[in-house]
Design an enzyme around this catalytic site. Structure first.
Site, PDB file in Angstrom:
ATOM      1  N   SER B 297      50.638  79.011  74.100  1.00 30.39           N
ATOM      2  CA  SER B 297      49.343  79.701  73.990  1.00 30.39           C
ATOM      3  C   SER B 297      49.404  81.155  73.528  1.00 30.39           C
ATOM      4  O   SER B 297      48.418  81.681  73.025  1.00 30.39           O
ATOM      5  CB  SER B 297      48.616  79.630  75.316  1.00 30.39           C
ATOM      6  OG  SER B 297      48.413  78.283  75.656  1.00 30.39           O
ATOM      7  N   THR B 298      50.521  81.841  73.734  1.00 29.13           N
ATOM      8  CA  THR B 298      50.600  83.225  73.259  1.00 29.13           C
ATOM      9  C   THR B 298      50.424  83.292  71.751  1.00 29.13           C
ATOM     10  O   THR B 298      50.001  84.307  71.207  1.00 29.13           O
ATOM     11  CB  THR B 298      51.954  83.855  73.634  1.00 29.13           C
ATOM     12  OG1 THR B 298      52.988  82.939  73.280  1.00 29.13           O
ATOM     13  CG2 THR B 298      52.035  84.155  75.120  1.00 29.13           C
TER      14      THR B 298
END
Lengths: 391, 634
Positions: B297-298
């Protein structure tokens, strides 16, 4: 017939002391004396570092050499005063004693081994190298035998005893093993036959077996290396060629005028046997090409005067003995210099009078005693008879 | 007379022999002339070679400093102490001196001093200069020293992978020691000494010196105190999360200067485990630079930046997430299988809703999306001053199908290095210009001459406004949602991520890399932090649970170290109070637990088939925000 002419030269009026001086062959005596003393200096220079390390005494080899020279000079003066003609009848004994001494090397409790070869006999710290004595034993034998047989020299069978004696001696020395002295002895007896009057074609026959080896060697050159490596482990004890390389470094470093007396760098263990077999390399390094030339010149003077003694000898025995002794010196000088300059494969052979070695210096000085005596006798004979003895 | 051999013939033969001998003498002389004069120079040159030994005079290796001048790696001169029993006059007194100064036992020292037949015996290695001087002052005869210059790392197990270690012969093997080896090592000098065949020095030897030139020192951008804080935080992670590894990077997003970087586990640089090759090679590897991982997700920050820059969406656009998207017939799940429902783009970012980012990626299309990813440097190296950096990996553009594109949108099916991801995000949030990460600011020679290393040529990757909008989203993600990385009074922005690990090309079940990226201050970032936890195994694996709290922990320490005062603390604390305390649910029946959670305004996920709650994440008593999800393990 009378000595009147000689008288005018002043021999007769000379005192005994003066007389002795007149009869002494000065070029021979002084060149030998010079070489011996020079040898001590060079031995000290070449060995001081290694002797200090090994024995804790930098004079170790020099001191031993001085003792050898003193013993040798004593022997020289004693022999100088013995008429050489007395030796003539013992020529067979010279051969027998030489062979016995050589054989003693193989008697276990008498023999002393070093560097993988058995060349010495001795008791405790006292050792002698029989082959050094045998060379001159052979000369004495040849001189005695050939001077007796001079009228039969044209027959090949006359040569046979000499060939057998020389061959036997060669085999014994080869077994030690000591290739270089074997070659030296071989050359000596061929030379003696030549001087004794052997026919050239007979001598040529001797060359046939030698010639047979050449094509074999040419086919496979490594055989030569093998031969030498096998027969003379001493010279190949270290990496083959190491000594030679170090010797060339020494000589090369010396250049024309050398690096100066005592200034050798190769003597710091780089050059093996620097004080004995390779002392000429150190001479070349410290004193340069000029120094080498000088030493070679002195040797040549010695050889020249030695041959003159042979030429002027009043007996055939004396003549053969004188040229034999001289030849032994000449052949060793030649072999030694040829080795250190890499002209022939490395073999351990000392430089007469200079290399460290007790037996060698004593025996050579004794031989010089004989040579000087031959000269003295022939001068006396000249005085007494003033004519060339007829045969 | 014909048959007899006359004396005259002897004379002839004598003359022949003399001539032959003279000829041989001349030949030998000619040979000597060649050896001594013609080849003399060659031979003597070779001879000189063997007469002299050149002992290397070791150049002192340059030091490595942090940005405040704290030494991180230095060279230390130590001495090995020997005795030569033969040279010892008074064994008792020498042994007394040795035992007093070096701390070896008197008996041992006495034995060493008095054992005959041993030329030399080692008493102690690595004695200090002071100890050496003390022995010299005591005039202990028969004691000798050998000097050695040794690399010393004052902080031992700190910056292990960044600084790197040296081989036995002082060559940089990894890290900065390897990358800057050429500058650090200096130039060895020589002492020419004359020796004999086996190298014993001659008495009248003149030693000739060719002095060595000491190596250059490195002045890095690292900050020792922040590094210590980061390493401590990672150690806590390793223990609490029972992780396989923990990584952290703190960087200045405007300049690319690395302020702190750490990999755990690690070893003491002063005690390199050279006899355990596997451990040494593994633990000396700076995985933040050398290894790639699937970011999860980063990575959504990149997708978002591309989408905003391309104006294909706005913050307030509403997305609906049923918990999955169907892309070309494939059902791709959101991490929250029950779905996020309707949410704005910003909420979708804060919720880290995969469906939203699938939409964005698909809207961008492969070509456009790839164009941005390439601009962000995802498929290239960052050119950091470090050995062995890996490039990120993108699928070949021709092979990208829509399902792949959608996955890349939320950070799957793509691999980056941690430093590469941080660099890409930095360039997005710093106002939109590319940067090059670096460790070393300047190289200073032993004579004081300085070379400054400047990062050159930055290019724009996104606009100022896109950059600001991303910062705002990251700030919201922390302030509104990510209470676990929220520090009251400080405007931190952040994003968490969880990625599956692959082993041999297939997804390894239960193995995750959980990460957190934080920026401070979110308005105008000066610090960007990455915390990554490799294979946490204490229960939770979501980045928000496993990595974000430690991001907070680090930021708190950083603020105290840098004396950064809080702002609007009152308001933040007030906000905190409005937050929800998670109730204790362990041991309760599933139905009870669920209703309690809903009462508190929290959501839930259930893992397992049981009826009784065995464990809960978040743990009881922890603070959280409305609609946060509590995992119930039955």
């Amino acid at each position: 017939m009378v000595i009147s002419q000689k008288k005018s030269k002043g021999y007769a009026i000379a005192s005994n002391k003066n007389m002795a001086w007149q009869l002494l062959n000065k070029p021979i005596f002084f060149s030998v004396l010079f070489l011996s003393i020079f040898g001590v200096v060079m031995i000290y220079s070449a060995s001081s570092y290694s002797a200090e390390l090994t024995y804790g005494d930098s004079f170790f080899f020099a001191r031993k050499q001085i003792v050898g020279i003193i013993l040798g000079l004593i022997s020289l003066f004693i022999i100088y005063n013995i008429d050489y003609k007395k030796f003539a009848k013992y020529y067979k004994w010279a051969l027998i004693i030489s062979l016995v001494l050589l054989a003693l090397v193989f008697v276990p409790f008498l023999s002393v081994s070093n560097y993988g070869a058995t060349r010495w006999i001795g008791f405790g710290s006292f050792t002698i190298q029989p082959s050094e004595i045998a060379k001159f034993g052979l000369v004495l034998f040849c001189a005695g035998y050939l001077s007796k047989k001079y009228s039969q020299m044209h027959k090949f069978c006359t040569l046979i005893p000499v060939l057998v004696a020389g061959g036997l001696m060669c085999v014994l020395i080869m077994l030690e093993p000591n290739m270089s002295i074997t070659m030296c002895v071989g050359a000596t007896f061929v030379f003696m036959l030549f001087m004794g009057g052997a026919k050239i074609k007979h001598l040529g026959l001797l060359a046939i077996p030698v010639l047979c080896i050449i094509p074999l060697l040419l086919m496979e050159p490594y055989r030569l290396e093998r031969l030498i490596a096998f027969l003379d482990p001493w010279s190949n004890a270290q990496d083959e060629g190491f000594q030679l390389v170090q010797s060339l470094y020494s000589l090369g470093s010396g250049g024309l005028f050398g690096v100066g007396l005592f200034e050798s760098r190769q003597k710091y263990l780089f050059l093996p046997f620097a004080e004995s077999d390779f002392i000429f390399s150190i001479i070349g390094e410290e004193l340069g090409l000029v120094g080498c030339l000088f030493i070679m010149a002195i040797f040549f003077v010695l050889i020249y005067y030695g041959f003159r003694v042979a030429k002027n000898a009043s007996t055939r025995f004396g003549s053969l003995l004188a040229c034999g002794i001289t030849f032994v010196i000449a052949i060793q000088v030649i072999f030694n210099i040829a080795v250190v300059t890499g002209s022939i494969p490395p073999t351990g052979l000392p430089l007469p009078f200079i290399s460290a070695g007790g037996t060698s210096i004593v025996v050579f000085l004794s031989a010089i005693g004989v040579l000087l005596n031959i000269d003295k006798q022939s001068k006396r004979d000249m005085q007494n008879y003033a004519f060339v003895p007829q045969r | 007379m014909k048959t007899t051999f006359s004396l005259l013939s002897i004379h002839k033969r004598l003359l022949t022999a003399l001539v032959v001998i003279a000829f041989i003498f001349m030949a030998l002389f000619a040979r000597l002339f060649f050896v001594q004069i013609i080849y003399g120079k060659t031979y003597s040159a070779r001879a000189v070679d063997q007469w002299t030994r050149d002992l290397p005079l070791e150049a002192k290796r340059g030091s490595i400093f942090d940005r405040n001048g704290n030494a991180l790696a230095v060279c230390q001169t130590t001495y090995n102490v020997y005795v030569r029993p033969n040279a010892v006059k008074d064994a008792t007194s020498v042994a007394r001196v040795l035992s007093d100064v070096l701390g070896v036992s008197f008996e041992k020292a006495y034995t060493l001093c008095s054992t005959k037949g041993v030329s030399e015996a080692l008493v102690k290695m690595q004695a200090t200069e002071a100890q050496m001087q003390a022995i010299v002052d005591a005039n202990a005869l028969g004691v000798y020293f050998s000097q050695n210059i040794q690399r010393y790392y004052p902080y031992g197990d700190l910056l292990t992978q960044v600084l790197g270690y040296l081989s036995i012969d002082n060559q940089g093997q990894s890290g900065l020691e390897a990358f800057y080896d050429y500058y650090l090592k200096g130039i060895n000098g020589k002492a020419l000494t004359e020796g004999d065949l086996i190298g014993r020095e001659l008495d009248d030897n003149l030693v000739q010196y060719l002095p060595s030139i000491d190596g250059n020192s490195l002045y890095t951008s690292l900050d020792l105190s922040l590094q210590v804080a980061l390493e401590n935080v990672l150690e806590v992670i390793m223990q609490k999360q029972e992780a396989k590894g923990a990584y952290g990077i703190l960087m200045n997003p405007n300049t690319g200067e690395i302020l702190a970087m750490s990999n755990k586990p690690s070893f003491d640089l002063n005690n390199v485990p050279r006899d355990d090759l596997t451990t040494m090679l593994d633990q000396s590897k700076n995985k933040t630079v050398v290894d790639v991982y699937e970011p999860g997700s980063t990575f959504k920050i990149l997708t978002m930046a591309a989408a905003l820059e391309e104006n294909i969406t706005t913050e307030n656009e509403v997305f609906y997430d049923p918990g999955y998207r169907i892309v070309d017939g494939d059902r791709i799940k959101c991490w929250r299988t029950i779905g996020h429902g309707s949410q704005t783009l910003t909420e979708g970012f804060c919720n880290s809703c995969n469906s939203v980012f699938m939409d964005l990626a698909l809207r961008l299309g492969t070509d456009k999306f790839y164009e941005y990813l390439e601009k962000f440097g995802v498929n290239s190296t960052t050119e950091i001053d470090f050995l062995g950096e890996s490039s990120g990996i993108l699928m070949p553009i021709s092979q990208v199908k829509n399902v792949d594109l959608a996955r890349i949108g939320f950070g799957h099916a793509v691999a980056v290095t941690m430093v590469g991801l941080l660099t890409a995000i930095s360039s997005i949030i710093n106002g939109g210009t590319s940067i090059t990460p670096s460790f070393v600011n300047s190289i200073v020679a032993s004579n004081g001459q300085t070379i400054s290393l400047k990062n050159n040529a930055s290019k724009r990757v996104v606009s100022e406004s896109t950059s600001a909008r991303i910062r705002a989203m990251m700030s919201q993600a922390v302030n509104k949602q990510e209470i676990r990385s929220f520090v009251p009074g400080y405007d931190i922005g952040g994003k968490t991520g969880t990625a599956q690990k692959y082993e041999n090309g297939v997804i390894a079940s239960g193995k995750y890399v959980s990460s957190f990226i934080g920026i401070y201050p979110a308005e105008k970032p000066e610090y960007i932090l990455l915390i990554a936890v490799d294979e946490p195994s204490a229960g939770a694996y979501y980045g928000s649970l496993v990595a974000a709290p430690y991001g907070k922990m680090f930021f708190e320490q950083m603020f105290s170290i840098l004396n950064i005062p809080p702002q609007d603390l009152e308001a933040d604390l007030e906000k905190m109070e409005k937050n929800i305390v998670v109730p204790n649910l362990v041991g309760k029946g599933l139905a009870t637990a669920v209703s309690e959670l809903i009462e508190c305004g929290l959501q839930y996920e259930i893992q397992g088939e049981g009826e009784i709650v065995q464990n809960q994440l978040l743990p009881a008593g922890s603070l959280t925000y409305k609609d946060d999800i509590v995992l119930l393990i039955t």
